[in-house]
Design a protein around this motif. Structure first.
Motif, PDB file in Angstrom:
ATOM      1  N   VAL A 144       0.833  -1.451  -0.253  1.00 45.85           N
ATOM      2  CA  VAL A 144       0.526   0.084   0.235  1.00 45.85           C
ATOM      3  C   VAL A 144       1.390   1.059   0.155  1.00 45.85           C
ATOM      4  N   ARG A 145       0.785   1.919  -0.566  1.00 49.02           N
ATOM      5  CA  ARG A 145       1.000   3.421  -0.958  1.00 49.02           C
ATOM      6  C   ARG A 145       0.438   4.600   0.077  1.00 49.02           C
ATOM      7  N   ILE A 146       1.115   5.502   0.811  1.00 50.10           N
ATOM      8  CA  ILE A 146       1.025   6.533   2.176  1.00 50.10           C
ATOM      9  C   ILE A 146       1.930   7.292   1.235  1.00 50.10           C
ATOM     10  N   PRO A 147       1.286   7.828   0.991  1.00 57.78           N
ATOM     11  CA  PRO A 147       2.500   9.563   0.361  1.00 57.78           C
ATOM     12  C   PRO A 147       3.170   9.886   1.578  1.00 57.78           C
ATOM     13  N   GLY A 148       4.018  10.203   1.446  1.00 61.81           N
ATOM     14  CA  GLY A 148       4.762  10.953   2.534  1.00 61.81           C
ATOM     15  C   GLY A 148       5.473   9.767   2.828  1.00 61.81           C
ATOM     16  N   VAL A 149       5.075   8.468   3.334  1.00 62.89           N
ATOM     17  CA  VAL A 149       6.095   7.541   3.672  1.00 62.89           C
ATOM     18  C   VAL A 149       6.509   6.350   2.756  1.00 62.89           C
ATOM     19  N   GLY A 150       5.637   6.187   1.770  1.00 61.95           N
ATOM     20  CA  GLY A 150       6.100   5.497   1.002  1.00 61.95           C
ATOM     21  C   GLY A 150       5.231   4.104   0.097  1.00 61.95           C
ATOM     22  N   ASN A 151       5.844   2.866  -0.592  1.00 58.40           N
ATOM     23  CA  ASN A 151       5.011   1.851  -0.347  1.00 58.40           C
ATOM     24  C   ASN A 151       5.351   0.448   1.061  1.00 58.40           C
ATOM     25  N   LEU A 152       4.542   0.434   1.735  1.00 57.63           N
ATOM     26  CA  LEU A 152       4.505  -0.490   1.935  1.00 57.63           C
ATOM     27  C   LEU A 152       4.176  -1.787   2.041  1.00 57.63           C
ATOM     28  N   ARG A 153       4.795  -3.389   2.854  1.00 53.98           N
ATOM     29  CA  ARG A 153       4.086  -3.732   2.246  1.00 53.98           C
ATOM     30  C   ARG A 153       3.446  -4.363   3.708  1.00 53.98           C
ATOM     31  N   VAL A 154       1.990  -5.050   3.387  1.00 52.51           N
ATOM     32  CA  VAL A 154       1.138  -5.791   4.698  1.00 52.51           C
ATOM     33  C   VAL A 154       1.413  -7.771   4.329  1.00 52.51           C
ATOM     34  N   ARG A 155       0.947  -7.344   5.334  1.00 49.27           N
ATOM     35  CA  ARG A 155       0.838  -9.243   5.706  1.00 49.27           C
ATOM     36  C   ARG A 155      -0.425  -9.732   4.911  1.00 49.27           C
ATOM     37  N   GLU A 156      -1.356  -9.375   4.958  1.00 48.22           N
ATOM     38  CA  GLU A 156      -2.810  -9.768   4.297  1.00 48.22           C
ATOM     39  C   GLU A 156      -3.026  -9.845   3.228  1.00 48.22           C
ATOM     40  N   ASP A 157      -3.811 -10.579   2.242  1.00 48.78           N
ATOM     41  CA  ASP A 157      -3.812 -10.276   1.100  1.00 48.78           C
ATOM     42  C   ASP A 157      -5.062  -9.523   0.971  1.00 48.78           C
ATOM     43  N   THR A 158      -4.413  -8.071  -0.470  1.00 38.28           N
ATOM     44  CA  THR A 158      -5.360  -7.228  -0.457  1.00 38.28           C
ATOM     45  C   THR A 158      -5.653  -7.442  -2.173  1.00 38.28           C
ATOM     46  N   ARG A 159      -6.198  -8.631  -2.566  1.00 39.64           N
ATOM     47  CA  ARG A 159      -7.135  -8.954  -3.986  1.00 39.64           C
ATOM     48  C   ARG A 159      -8.440  -8.815  -3.629  1.00 39.64           C
ATOM     49  N   ARG A 160      -8.986  -8.575  -2.720  1.00 36.18           N
ATOM     50  CA  ARG A 160     -10.551  -7.912  -2.781  1.00 36.18           C
ATOM     51  C   ARG A 160     -10.874  -6.291  -3.413  1.00 36.18           C
ATOM     52  N   LEU A 161      -9.534  -5.631  -2.517  1.00 41.51           N
ATOM     53  CA  LEU A 161     -10.229  -4.295  -2.337  1.00 41.51           C
ATOM     54  C   LEU A 161      -9.537  -3.754  -3.358  1.00 41.51           C
ATOM     55  N   ARG A 162      -8.800  -4.759  -4.102  1.00 39.02           N
ATOM     56  CA  ARG A 162      -7.630  -4.158  -5.801  1.00 39.02           C
ATOM     57  C   ARG A 162      -8.875  -4.689  -7.049  1.00 39.02           C
ATOM     58  N   ARG A 163      -9.167  -5.706  -6.449  1.00 43.73           N
ATOM     59  CA  ARG A 163     -10.420  -5.301  -7.394  1.00 43.73           C
ATOM     60  C   ARG A 163     -11.430  -4.866  -7.533  1.00 43.73           C
ATOM     61  N   MET A 164     -12.138  -4.681  -7.047  1.00 46.60           N
ATOM     62  CA  MET A 164     -12.998  -3.135  -6.609  1.00 46.60           C
ATOM     63  C   MET A 164     -12.551  -2.071  -7.164  1.00 46.60           C
ATOM     64  N   VAL A 165     -11.216  -1.588  -6.668  1.00 46.03           N
ATOM     65  CA  VAL A 165     -11.022  -0.422  -7.349  1.00 46.03           C
ATOM     66  C   VAL A 165     -10.652  -0.753  -8.480  1.00 46.03           C
ATOM     67  N   GLY A 166     -10.053  -1.363  -8.846  1.00 47.06           N
ATOM     68  CA  GLY A 166      -9.681  -1.440 -10.328  1.00 47.06           C
ATOM     69  C   GLY A 166     -11.040  -1.453 -11.304  1.00 47.06           C
ATOM     70  N   LYS A 167     -12.116  -2.431 -10.808  1.00 48.19           N
ATOM     71  CA  LYS A 167     -12.895  -2.430 -11.257  1.00 48.19           C
ATOM     72  C   LYS A 167     -14.266  -1.197 -11.372  1.00 48.19           C
ATOM     73  N   GLY A 168     -13.612   0.133 -10.320  1.00 42.41           N
ATOM     74  CA  GLY A 168     -14.579   1.470 -10.360  1.00 42.41           C
ATOM     75  C   GLY A 168     -15.728   1.480  -9.389  1.00 42.41           C
ATOM     76  N   ARG A 169     -15.346   0.083  -8.832  1.00 46.70           N
ATOM     77  CA  ARG A 169     -16.625  -0.363  -7.756  1.00 46.70           C
ATOM     78  C   ARG A 169     -16.259  -0.075  -6.148  1.00 46.70           C
ATOM     79  N   ALA A 170     -15.321   0.941  -6.531  1.00 44.34           N
ATOM     80  CA  ALA A 170     -14.594   1.078  -4.344  1.00 44.34           C
ATOM     81  C   ALA A 170     -13.510   2.581  -4.554  1.00 44.34           C
ATOM     82  N   ARG A 171     -13.417   3.419  -4.188  1.00 45.48           N
ATOM     83  CA  ARG A 171     -12.130   4.341  -3.900  1.00 45.48           C
ATOM     84  C   ARG A 171     -11.582   4.569  -2.536  1.00 45.48           C
ATOM     85  N   ILE A 172     -10.476   4.391  -1.766  1.00 41.85           N
ATOM     86  CA  ILE A 172     -10.074   4.926  -1.527  1.00 41.85           C
ATOM     87  C   ILE A 172     -10.806   6.696  -0.646  1.00 41.85           C
TER      88      ILE A 172
END
Length: 488
Positions: free
Chosen positions: A183-211
């Protein structure tokens, strides 16, 4: 062109808000950057509060003094302060003894992301607004105290960053740039996460969600990121037909012997969930050992802090087990019944009247189940009715309607002395709840989406936005500025 119209249709249909939380795995250098942002957030909050208190003292001497009270006013006041001489100065002294001012203002202000200061000021504005509304009697619930300074030892380390969506380019907060689990946080950079982010990535990629926001915090010995997401409605296949509930009312009685018993108004039992984790009871011995380990260490020592961290991890694990089981129970109920009725339990009163059951009442998590049932039913187009806590669901006969005293919680069978009905006590209470909803259901009995009734974080001001001082700074459109400063 067709794809753009399809994405626009999804964004127009966005009415659901949810949160995705991931455990971070930062490097040693990134930990230092995160701690720097956490300290900057706490510093901005405390300094903004100091500016408010100083302005109130000046207002007492001169009523013409303006007291910053709203979120945007606090941001402007803090921005003026951090660039002034009151925030600090850097001097340069040459060998001849001449002194030159090299820099004026907060020296390290550019070492952290600008929005960290702004969001801390917005949080203080919300706290001041809640305090003033509570004083005027305009806020329901228990009284709200005046905001206090955050201590480094007691305040939970965290900071929040608002996502930005430029017209050309990608959003500031993104997932999966270098690796699917980043996950990329402005001012910090790309941070590794332990869990799978596939569900949220698919929702954002298909236009069904925005952070919308990213909140980074430290607790239980780990770093966490919570992403507040604005998402589209659930897939039509997961919603009830036509988005409206039409089935019979089902009452859900929550208890300790059986966690949940569901029944219709005629007394037909449709579901029963007997077991629940009982994490505090099963692990009571370990909990006592961890508590004693903390009290046996010297106050202020590293060993005491380490023992406290182990105790926090223990309670965090029990809470996660309880929350996971609550999700299983709420999903099981909302997927099979589109009209549910629950009771507004007086948990605080139960703890006072039954101290011997206090541990079990804390451990069962009725409030978590109720909150999840509320927003999940709203997502699926179902209905949830909350019956008043004074309704005698356990003392009323579901057949004749007579009310009689039942005795303690050890009595598990309802034996009506009027009509002779003998029925399970929990099933009788669930049937009474369903019957109450059939007689009183209406617009005022509908439950609201509890995840969407929190403070509005992207409210707009009526004034037009001004010029940005720096890239990423807040403008009046970005924060809520309602309310005025009350008399000090």
């Amino acid at each position: 062109m067709w794809e753009c119209q399809w994405l626009l249709a999804w964004f127009v249909a966005m009415v659901r808000f949810t949160t995705f939380r991931f455990c971070l795995d930062p490097t040693v250098e990134q930990v230092g950057v995160l701690e720097r942002h956490v300290g900057a957030s706490r510093f901005a909050y405390n300094q903004s509060l100091r500016l408010v208190l100083d302005a109130r003292q000046a207002w007492k001497r001169d009523p013409a003094t303006k007291v910053p009270w709203t979120g945007f006013d606090l941001i402007k006041t803090f921005n003026r302060w951090k660039a002034s001489e009151a925030a600090g100065r850097v001097f340069n002294v040459d060998p001849s003894g001449e002194v030159e001012v090299v820099q004026t203002g907060l020296v390290w202000r550019r070492e952290v992301y600008q929005q960290v200061f702004e969001e801390a000021a917005v949080d203080l504005g919300r706290g001041l607004a809640a305090w003033s509304e509570s004083r005027r009697g305009e806020r329901a619930g228990s009284p709200v105290g005046h905001p206090r300074f955050k201590k480094k030892s007691s305040a939970r380390p965290s900071f929040r960053i608002r996502n930005q969506f430029p017209k050309s380019g990608r959003p500031a907060i993104r997932l999966g740039d270098e690796h699917p689990r980043t996950v990329r946080i402005p001012g910090v950079g790309n941070l590794r996460v332990r869990e799978d982010t596939r569900r949220l990535r698919r929702m954002v990629g298909k236009g069904r969600a925005r952070i919308l926001f990213a909140t980074v915090s430290r607790g239980r010995g780990r770093w966490w990121v919570s992403l507040n997401v604005e998402a589209a409605d659930l897939h039509p296949g997961r919603r009830y037909p036509e988005g409206q509930a039409s089935g019979p009312w089902v009452g859900v009685d929550l208890g300790l012997k059986a966690l949940a018993v569901a029944a219709r108004s005629d007394g037909t039992e449709v579901d029963r969930i007997e077991e629940w984790p009982r994490t505090l009871t099963v692990t009571a011995r370990r909990g006592r050992w961890l508590h004693r380990a903390v009290t046996r260490k010297r106050k202020g020592s590293k060993n005491r802090r380490a023992a406290a961290d182990r105790l926090n991890k223990y309670y965090f694990r029990t809470a996660e087990i309880r929350r996971r089981h609550a999700h299983e129970v709420s999903n099981r109920l909302v997927k099979t019944h589109d009209r549910l009725v629950i009771e507004d339990l007086n948990v605080a009163g139960m703890l006072e009247r039954s101290p011997h059951l206090a541990k079990a009442i804390h451990d069962v998590g009725w409030g978590i189940i109720r909150r999840q049932l509320a927003y999940k039913q709203a997502w699926r187009g179902g209905e949830l009715v909350v019956v008043d806590r004074w309704f005698p669901s356990s003392k009323t006969c579901s057949a004749c309607g007579s009310v009689q005293h039942m005795g303690g919680v050890a009595v598990r069978t309802y034996d009506c002395r009027s009509c002779g009905l003998v029925i399970d006590r929990d099933r009788n209470a669930a049937a009474n709840l369903a019957a109450w909803a059939e007689a009183h259901h209406g617009a005022d009995a509908q439950a609201r989406d509890r995840q969407a009734e929190g403070p509005v974080t992207n409210a707009h001001r009526w004034e037009r936005p001004g010029r940005r001082l720096r890239d990423g700074e807040t403008v009046p459109d970005d924060v809520g500025t309602g309310g005025r400063a009350p008399a000090a």
